[in-house]
Design an enzyme around this catalytic site. Sequence first.
Site, PDB file in Angstrom:
ATOM      1  N   LYS A   1      -3.319  -5.076   8.787  1.00  0.00           N
ATOM      2  CA  LYS A   1      -3.274  -3.653   9.137  1.00  0.00           C
ATOM      3  C   LYS A   1      -4.440  -2.901   8.504  1.00  0.00           C
ATOM      4  O   LYS A   1      -5.097  -2.101   9.169  1.00  0.00           O
ATOM      5  CB  LYS A   1      -1.925  -3.070   8.693  1.00  0.00           C
ATOM      6  CG  LYS A   1      -1.709  -1.622   9.073  1.00  0.00           C
ATOM      7  CD  LYS A   1      -0.239  -1.314   9.293  1.00  0.00           C
ATOM      8  CE  LYS A   1       0.559  -1.283   8.008  1.00  0.00           C
ATOM      9  NZ  LYS A   1       0.276  -0.110   7.177  1.00  0.00           N
TER      10      LYS A   1
ATOM     11  N   GLY B   1       0.028   6.420   6.835  1.00  0.00           N
ATOM     12  CA  GLY B   1      -0.711   7.044   5.738  1.00  0.00           C
ATOM     13  C   GLY B   1      -2.159   6.583   5.716  1.00  0.00           C
ATOM     14  O   GLY B   1      -3.070   7.370   5.455  1.00  0.00           O
TER      15      GLY B   1
ATOM     16  N   ARG C   1       4.674  12.795   2.930  1.00  0.00           N
ATOM     17  CA  ARG C   1       3.830  12.061   1.969  1.00  0.00           C
ATOM     18  C   ARG C   1       2.675  12.921   1.440  1.00  0.00           C
ATOM     19  O   ARG C   1       2.111  13.733   2.165  1.00  0.00           O
ATOM     20  CB  ARG C   1       3.310  10.775   2.625  1.00  0.00           C
ATOM     21  CG  ARG C   1       4.475   9.871   3.011  1.00  0.00           C
ATOM     22  CD  ARG C   1       4.024   8.592   3.622  1.00  0.00           C
ATOM     23  NE  ARG C   1       3.298   7.759   2.695  1.00  0.00           N
ATOM     24  CZ  ARG C   1       2.675   6.633   3.045  1.00  0.00           C
ATOM     25  NH1 ARG C   1       2.688   6.238   4.306  1.00  0.00           N
ATOM     26  NH2 ARG C   1       2.050   5.918   2.135  1.00  0.00           N
TER      27      ARG C   1
ATOM     28  N   SER D   1      -5.407   3.675  -5.750  1.00  0.00           N
ATOM     29  CA  SER D   1      -5.168   3.799  -4.305  1.00  0.00           C
ATOM     30  C   SER D   1      -6.420   3.449  -3.507  1.00  0.00           C
ATOM     31  O   SER D   1      -7.443   4.133  -3.601  1.00  0.00           O
ATOM     32  CB  SER D   1      -4.735   5.225  -3.953  1.00  0.00           C
ATOM     33  OG  SER D   1      -4.822   5.415  -2.560  1.00  0.00           O
TER      34      SER D   1
ATOM     35  N   ASP E   1       2.641  -3.342  -1.361  1.00  0.00           N
ATOM     36  CA  ASP E   1       3.525  -3.253  -0.193  1.00  0.00           C
ATOM     37  C   ASP E   1       4.617  -4.326  -0.205  1.00  0.00           C
ATOM     38  O   ASP E   1       5.505  -4.318   0.646  1.00  0.00           O
ATOM     39  CB  ASP E   1       2.704  -3.367   1.096  1.00  0.00           C
ATOM     40  CG  ASP E   1       1.819  -2.148   1.301  1.00  0.00           C
ATOM     41  OD1 ASP E   1       2.146  -1.071   0.761  1.00  0.00           O
ATOM     42  OD2 ASP E   1       0.790  -2.273   1.993  1.00  0.00           O
TER      43      ASP E   1
ATOM     44  N   LYS F   1       5.536   5.912  -0.678  1.00  0.00           N
ATOM     45  CA  LYS F   1       5.171   5.133   0.515  1.00  0.00           C
ATOM     46  C   LYS F   1       5.912   5.699   1.737  1.00  0.00           C
ATOM     47  O   LYS F   1       6.337   6.842   1.717  1.00  0.00           O
ATOM     48  CB  LYS F   1       5.505   3.654   0.277  1.00  0.00           C
ATOM     49  CG  LYS F   1       4.656   3.026  -0.826  1.00  0.00           C
ATOM     50  CD  LYS F   1       3.189   2.995  -0.430  1.00  0.00           C
ATOM     51  CE  LYS F   1       2.317   2.450  -1.522  1.00  0.00           C
ATOM     52  NZ  LYS F   1       0.898   2.581  -1.219  1.00  0.00           N
TER      53      LYS F   1
ATOM     54  N   ARG G   1      10.369   3.935  -1.785  1.00  0.00           N
ATOM     55  CA  ARG G   1      10.766   2.523  -1.675  1.00  0.00           C
ATOM     56  C   ARG G   1      11.532   2.034  -2.900  1.00  0.00           C
ATOM     57  O   ARG G   1      12.294   1.078  -2.790  1.00  0.00           O
ATOM     58  CB  ARG G   1       9.541   1.633  -1.455  1.00  0.00           C
ATOM     59  CG  ARG G   1       9.062   1.710  -0.047  1.00  0.00           C
ATOM     60  CD  ARG G   1       7.975   0.683   0.267  1.00  0.00           C
ATOM     61  NE  ARG G   1       7.630   0.829   1.668  1.00  0.00           N
ATOM     62  CZ  ARG G   1       6.459   0.504   2.191  1.00  0.00           C
ATOM     63  NH1 ARG G   1       5.503  -0.001   1.422  1.00  0.00           N
ATOM     64  NH2 ARG G   1       6.240   0.658   3.476  1.00  0.00           N
TER      65      ARG G   1
ATOM     66  N   ARG H   1       8.983  -1.625   6.129  1.00  0.00           N
ATOM     67  CA  ARG H   1       9.106  -2.719   5.157  1.00  0.00           C
ATOM     68  C   ARG H   1      10.504  -2.792   4.544  1.00  0.00           C
ATOM     69  O   ARG H   1      10.950  -3.866   4.146  1.00  0.00           O
ATOM     70  CB  ARG H   1       8.020  -2.607   4.085  1.00  0.00           C
ATOM     71  CG  ARG H   1       6.624  -2.745   4.686  1.00  0.00           C
ATOM     72  CD  ARG H   1       5.561  -3.122   3.690  1.00  0.00           C
ATOM     73  NE  ARG H   1       4.255  -2.764   4.205  1.00  0.00           N
ATOM     74  CZ  ARG H   1       3.552  -3.499   5.070  1.00  0.00           C
ATOM     75  NH1 ARG H   1       4.011  -4.639   5.519  1.00  0.00           N
ATOM     76  NH2 ARG H   1       2.374  -3.088   5.502  1.00  0.00           N
TER      77      ARG H   1
HETATM   78  C1  S3P Z   1      -3.698   0.599   2.153  1.00  0.00           C
HETATM   79  C2  S3P Z   1      -3.560   0.884   0.819  1.00  0.00           C
HETATM   80  C3  S3P Z   1      -2.258   0.948   0.136  1.00  0.00           C
HETATM   81  C4  S3P Z   1      -1.156   0.272   0.950  1.00  0.00           C
HETATM   82  C5  S3P Z   1      -1.211   0.641   2.403  1.00  0.00           C
HETATM   83  C6  S3P Z   1      -2.549   0.254   2.999  1.00  0.00           C
HETATM   84  C7  S3P Z   1      -5.053   0.580   2.739  1.00  0.00           C
HETATM   85  O1  S3P Z   1      -1.909   2.308  -0.026  1.00  0.00           O
HETATM   86  O2  S3P Z   1       0.121   0.614   0.414  1.00  0.00           O
HETATM   87  O3  S3P Z   1      -0.177   0.000   3.122  1.00  0.00           O
HETATM   88  O4  S3P Z   1      -5.216   0.073   3.855  1.00  0.00           O
HETATM   89  O5  S3P Z   1      -5.977   1.094   2.088  1.00  0.00           O
HETATM   90  P1  S3P Z   1      -2.414   3.169  -1.289  1.00  0.00           P
HETATM   91  O6  S3P Z   1      -3.862   3.354  -1.166  1.00  0.00           O
HETATM   92  O7  S3P Z   1      -1.666   4.457  -1.188  1.00  0.00           O
HETATM   93  O8  S3P Z   1      -2.019   2.369  -2.490  1.00  0.00           O
END
Ligand code: S3P
Length: 449
Positions: free
Chosen positions: A30, A102, A130, A174, A326, A353, A357, A400
């Site tokens: 993803k 997100g 969020r 993040s 995740d 999230k 979660r 999830r």
């Molecule tokens: C992601 C980063 C993570 C992850 C999300 C995908 C990404 O989030 O939980 O499913 O693709 O950069 P955070 O950046 O909020 O940790």
Amino acid sequence: MSADTVNATRPLAALTSGPLQGRVRVPGDKSISHRALMFGALSTGTTRLKGLLEAEDVINTAKALTALGAPIEKIGSEWHVKGRGVGGLRQPDGPLDFGNSGTGTRLMLGIIAGHDMTVELTGDASLSRRPMGRVLTPLQKMGLEIEGARDRLPLVARGSASLVPIVYELPVPSAQVKSAVLLAGLHAAGETSVIESEATRDHTERMLRHFGAEVRVAAEGGKTRITVVGDAELTGCDVVVPADPSSAAFIAAAAALVPGSDVTVEGVLINPTRIGFYEVLREMGCEVDFLDARDEGGEPVADIRVRHAPLKGVHVAAHRAPSMIDEYPILAVVSAFAAGETRMDGLAELKVKESDRLAATVAGLHANGVDAKADGDTLFVNGGRQVRGGGTVATHLDHRIAMSFLTMGLASQEPVTVDDTSMVATSFPEFLSLMQSLGARFGTSAGQA
Ligand code: S3P
């Protein structure tokens, strides 16, 4: 809740299943899929994508980019993105709807920041709860403006063609925030840096280089400084998206939990910033092999073989959280079947999230007779080799949570029901059919064993 929303929910029970056996391929990663579409749109020329995740979150990103003037179409099994170059997108005619995603929203805010346009961003009930402040704070320092003092969707964002480069130290680990700042940095004159103290997924850094951007990564007093050179020029290219280790985690967990199972998931991304779950599974006593490890399109991949074995509880330290952020709901489910206590520290990010979660996981474990508690940012699960099951789990629009507890029901004594499976389509539409192809059993109600 409206009548439509109620009708759209799809409850399902997972039933005790026999050994899971076979080889499967799960859909594309993803994180890489979102980025490949976005970077393609910011390139000159056409980008061709193989193995793109065709799930709702990624499709919403593709629709948003199309509305921003970079057409995306599927030709045969490939997706083609007609790029507009860095800074070359145009004002969309209406709001951009990011659904549940997100990643789509936060990364796109970094792109919008660098364009002289005003864009309304919307999302579903989960996404609208969020926090967006974590990306808005650095992007506003660079020149993005937000109408009203909002930090939640819906938002109206006004970008600028003359962004200011910044040096930004991440207050939370993040990859989304890091990526949003680096994407804005592509459009700024000069160098933009992000400093992180814990390694988060590095797909943006790797893939931006693949598209021709100048990205430097340097160690700096125990931290890492990632720098992108602005006024960048990206060139369209070919990307092969590897299979998603976060989706494969549910299949690996099911194989770990159901006695007699032996399952291989092919071509899975094994980037070190993403495989914490598999390392913990091994520490718990499960047989996890990375077979035929190879490089595909700048990312390491392998076929992951998982065989059932009796599991024991472990301690997962806080610094490991970004490498499996995740996967905590499914790790908590696995822990319920592991003898003794599993302690997972450093889970603050889990609370923001697609749902809270941490709370949703504890509630789901309790509903199925598992001894678990959250204490601050730590989750404790007191496991045993038998799990009662029999409960109904509230999924709170979180894919999830749904997939984790359906996985639990395959190995528990009584079926486990989740109140809604519709959100599974946001990341892993093939989840049920792939699980069934390996021998997993699902029913429409808890009574149908
Ligand atoms: C992601 C980063 C993570 C992850 C999300 C995908 C990404 O989030 O939980 O499913 O693709 O950069 P955070 O950046 O909020 O940790």
